[in-house]
Structure formats: structure tokens, C-alpha cells
Design an enzyme around this catalytic site. Structure first.
Site, PDB file in Angstrom:
ATOM      1  CG  ASP A   1      -4.036  -2.972   8.468  1.00  0.00           C
ATOM      2  OD1 ASP A   1      -4.699  -2.155   8.643  1.00  0.00           O
ATOM      3  OD2 ASP A   1      -3.105  -2.915   7.828  1.00  0.00           O
TER       4      ASP A   1
ATOM      5  CG  HIS B   1      -2.042   1.002   1.135  1.00  0.00           C
ATOM      6  ND1 HIS B   1      -2.469   1.587   0.329  1.00  0.00           N
ATOM      7  CD2 HIS B   1      -3.127   1.122   1.938  1.00  0.00           C
ATOM      8  CE1 HIS B   1      -3.333   2.372   0.161  1.00  0.00           C
ATOM      9  NE2 HIS B   1      -3.871   2.228   1.738  1.00  0.00           N
TER      10      HIS B   1
ATOM     11  CD  GLN C   1      -2.011   4.794   4.979  1.00  0.00           C
ATOM     12  OE1 GLN C   1      -3.479   4.697   4.658  1.00  0.00           O
ATOM     13  NE2 GLN C   1      -1.809   5.841   6.155  1.00  0.00           N
TER      14      GLN C   1
ATOM     15  NE  ARG D   1      -3.513   8.019   1.970  1.00  0.00           N
ATOM     16  CZ  ARG D   1      -4.649   6.816   1.344  1.00  0.00           C
ATOM     17  NH1 ARG D   1      -4.770   6.251   2.433  1.00  0.00           N
ATOM     18  NH2 ARG D   1      -4.298   5.735   0.180  1.00  0.00           N
TER      19      ARG D   1
HETATM   20  N1  NVA Z   1      -4.794  -4.549   5.914  1.00  0.00           N
HETATM   21  C1  NVA Z   1      -6.092  -3.381   5.261  1.00  0.00           C
HETATM   22  C2  NVA Z   1      -5.504  -1.607   4.745  1.00  0.00           C
HETATM   23  C3  NVA Z   1      -6.569  -0.992   4.771  1.00  0.00           C
HETATM   24  C4  NVA Z   1      -6.023   0.538   4.078  1.00  0.00           C
HETATM   25  C5  NVA Z   1      -6.339  -4.190   4.066  1.00  0.00           C
HETATM   26  O1  NVA Z   1      -5.397  -4.290   3.131  1.00  0.00           O
HETATM   27  O2  NVA Z   1      -7.428  -3.837   4.072  1.00  0.00           O
HETATM   28  N1   CP Z   2      -6.085   3.909   4.520  1.00  0.00           N
HETATM   29  C1   CP Z   2      -6.162   3.507   3.199  1.00  0.00           C
HETATM   30  O1   CP Z   2      -5.795   2.795   2.598  1.00  0.00           O
HETATM   31  O2   CP Z   2      -8.304   3.645   3.479  1.00  0.00           O
HETATM   32  P1   CP Z   2      -9.379   3.260   2.722  1.00  0.00           P
HETATM   33  O3   CP Z   2      -9.651   1.630   2.560  1.00  0.00           O
HETATM   34  O4   CP Z   2     -10.303   4.163   3.343  1.00  0.00           O
HETATM   35  O5   CP Z   2      -8.963   3.515   1.716  1.00  0.00           O
END
Ligand code: NVA
Ligand code: CP
Length: 311
Positions: A230, A135, A138, A298
């Protein structure tokens, strides 16, 4: 002179040099300051960003859409269900066609392979808005937030508590690249994959920081400047995890844990949070938490990425 990143893809933090990462942080700082002072910055007039979503999103969707508007362009929200992608058009063909219409593609996908395939077949920049592997947007906002709070990054200690998956992987990569000590504590069976650890440790050798991955919560949080967590169950990861979830219970980020860290520790979470699971209300809403600044950042960081990558 600053490096040109025009036309580059952001599939993972690994795509960028240290110099490029710092350039993104610098541009984000300028854009944030300008926004605060009410100075408009339409540096991408008339540009269009396709935003493909295979999964839900609040922060990523809104920060990219508002961000491209503030840069003078427009964003198109494209649910994968509504695209022909959902009826079997290939990822490669979708990338080829979208490249003829838009100036950049941001995608949130289940499989990281989809991001790679989009990038390989697109003539415009592809930006990863989350995959099962990483990600990076982020992570860049996280690092930007840490720089704001601590002034500099090298030598800090981050403790990541929880599932060793996408968010953890990106953080580990960037910490290794920038010389930030990175300790992760995850329940057995949920540590980051060995190839991700090996690669991070190789990079960390060059920057002189430590990458330590294990199950030991106390070792991770001891004297940490940053505690990061997380959700226990990621999007697309919900089947068959009920048993595993019990293993996460001791890894909840709660007040007692904060007391073992550096006295100026900041608590971070990419959000959305599952209050009462991976983090308590007391900590998320407490004095060490920087999660709202982190979420706001962000926007500034996404704008920096777009303004640097999109032609
Ligand atoms: N690890 C989480 C992050 C969400 C922003 C997911 O992949 O759902
Ligand atoms: N942290 C993040 O990516 O949040 P969303 O899933 O709301 O985009």
C-alpha cells in the site's frame, strides 16, 4: 439456511462471523457471474445509498455508485464539505436525519470514531468505505480475489509490506479469522498497533494460523502466496512523514523480492499506487500482479455487501 445480515453495520471485519464473510464471498461470486452473462439482478429496487466522503476516492466511489445502480437503486454522492456536517452539525444528528431518507449509508472518513458514531445513531446499515483504522470493503474484495486465484484460502501465506495502518489492520483481522498465515514487514515505527496485533493473534490461535509482525522483509516474503503493499503516505497522514519516508525505501516491492516468494505468488495493491515508491512498474505491470482484477472485484463485493445488508 443462509444467515440474515439485513440491517447490520460493516464498520470493521470484526463485525462479521466467518460464516457471514463466506456468505459475502458466495454472493459476490454469483453477482459477478450474472454480470458476465448479462443477467440483471435488481435486488434492491428503489433503494437509496448515501455516500459520505471526507476524502477523495476513485474505486470506492465508483464501485458503490455503479453497484447500487446495478442492484436497482441509486447512490447520492455527499462530500462532507457540502453537508452541514462541514459547518458543525454533529455526526449523530446527520446519521439520524439520513436514516429517515435513505436505506443505507456508506462513509469514508478520517477518524474511525466517525464511523462508530454514524453506526450508533443510524437506523439503516452503515458501511465503512475506509477510516484511519480499517478498510473492510477493500479487504473483502482482496480475499475474494485470493479465493478466485487459489481456490481456497486456509493455509495460504500473505506478506504485507509497508505501513502497518488501515489496510494492513483489516487484512490481519480477516487472515486471523479465516486461518490465513499473515506476515507483515514494516519499517521501525510503522508496525501495526499492539492492540491490533494482540487481537489478531488471539483469533489466529483458534484458526491455527500464524500472525507475525516485524521489520524482516525476507522472513515475510519467503514462500509467500500473496505479496501485498500500500502507499507509504496515506490520505490524511501527510504531515511530518518526510523523515519517516526514508525508512520505507528498502521496503519497495520489486522484482528481486518476488523471486523469494512462492513461484505462483500473486502481487496485490489496494490502489492508488505510487509507482516507483512502494512498488516498481515492473512488478505492478508484471505477470504476478492481479491488481486490475482486485480493483474490479471491488464492484462485485460491494454489491454483495449492499444486497446482504440493506433492507
Ligand atoms: N492506506 C491508504 C489506502 C487507500 C485506499 C490510505 O488510507 O490512504
Ligand atoms: N482502494 C481504494 O479504496 O481506492 P479509492 O481510494 O480510489 O477508493
Amino acid at each position: 439456511m443462509a444467515v440474515s445480515m439485513k440491517g447490520k453495520h460493516l464498520t470493521s471485519i470484526l463485525d462479521f462471523s466467518v460464516e457471514e464473510i463466506y456468505e459475502i464471498l458466495k454472493v459476490a461470486e454469483t453477482l459477478k457471474l450474472e454480470r458476465l452473462r448479462g443477467i440483471p439482478h435488481p435486488v434492491l429496487p428503489g433503494r437509496n445509498l448515501a455516500m459520505i466522503f471526507e476524502k477523495p476516492s476513485t474505486r470506492t466511489r465508483v464501485s458503490f455508485e455503479v453497484g447500487i445502480n446495478q442492484l436497482g437503486g441509486s447512490g447520492l454522492y455527499l462530500s462532507s464539505k457540502d453537508l452541514q456536517l462541514g459547518r458543525g452539525e454533529t455526526v449523530a444528528d446527520t446519521a439520524r436525519v439520513l436514516s429517515r431518507y435513505v436505506d443505507g449509508i456508506m462513509a469514508r472518513v478520517f477518524s474511525h470514531k466517525t464511523i462508530v458514531e454514524l453506526a450508533e445513531n443510524s437506523s439503516v446499515s452503515v458501511i465503512n468505505g475506509l477510516s484511519d483504522f480499517v478498510h473492510p470493503c477493500q479487504t473483502l474484495a482482496d480475499i475474494f480475489t485470493m479465493q478466485e486465484k487459489f481456490g481456497s484460502l486456509k493455509g495460504l501465506k500473505m506478506a504485507y509490506i509497508g505501513d502497518g495502518n488501515n489496510v494492513c489492520n483489516s487484512l490481519m483481522f480477516i487472515c486471523a479469522k479465516l486461518g490465513i498465515n499473515f506476515y507483515s514487514a514494516s519499517p521501525g515505527g510503522f508496525l501495526p498497533k499492539q492492540d491490533v496485533i494482540d487481537l489478531s493473534q488471539k483469533m489466529a490461535k483458534e484458526t491455527g494460523c500464524r500472525i507475525v509482525n516485524g521489520t524482516n522483509l525476507n522472513e515475510a516474503v519467503s514462500d509467500a502466496h500473496v505479496i501485498y503493499t500500500d502507499v507509504w503516505v496515506s490520505m490524511g497522514d501527510d504531515s511530518g512523514k518526510e523523515e519517516g519516508i526514508k525508512k520505507f525505501l528498502p521496503y519497495q516491492v520489486r522484482q528481486k523480492l518476488i523471486e523469494k516468494a512462492n513461484k505462483d505468488v500473486i502481487v496485490m495493491h489496494c490502489l492508488p499506487a505510487h509507482r516507483g515508491e512502494e512498488i516498481t512498474d515492473e512488478v505492478l505491470d508484471g505477470p504476478h500482479s492481479v491488481v486490475w482484477d482486485e480493483a474490479e472485484n471491488r464492484l462485485h463485493v460491494q454489491k454483495a455487501i449492499m444486497s446482504l445488508l440493506i433492507r
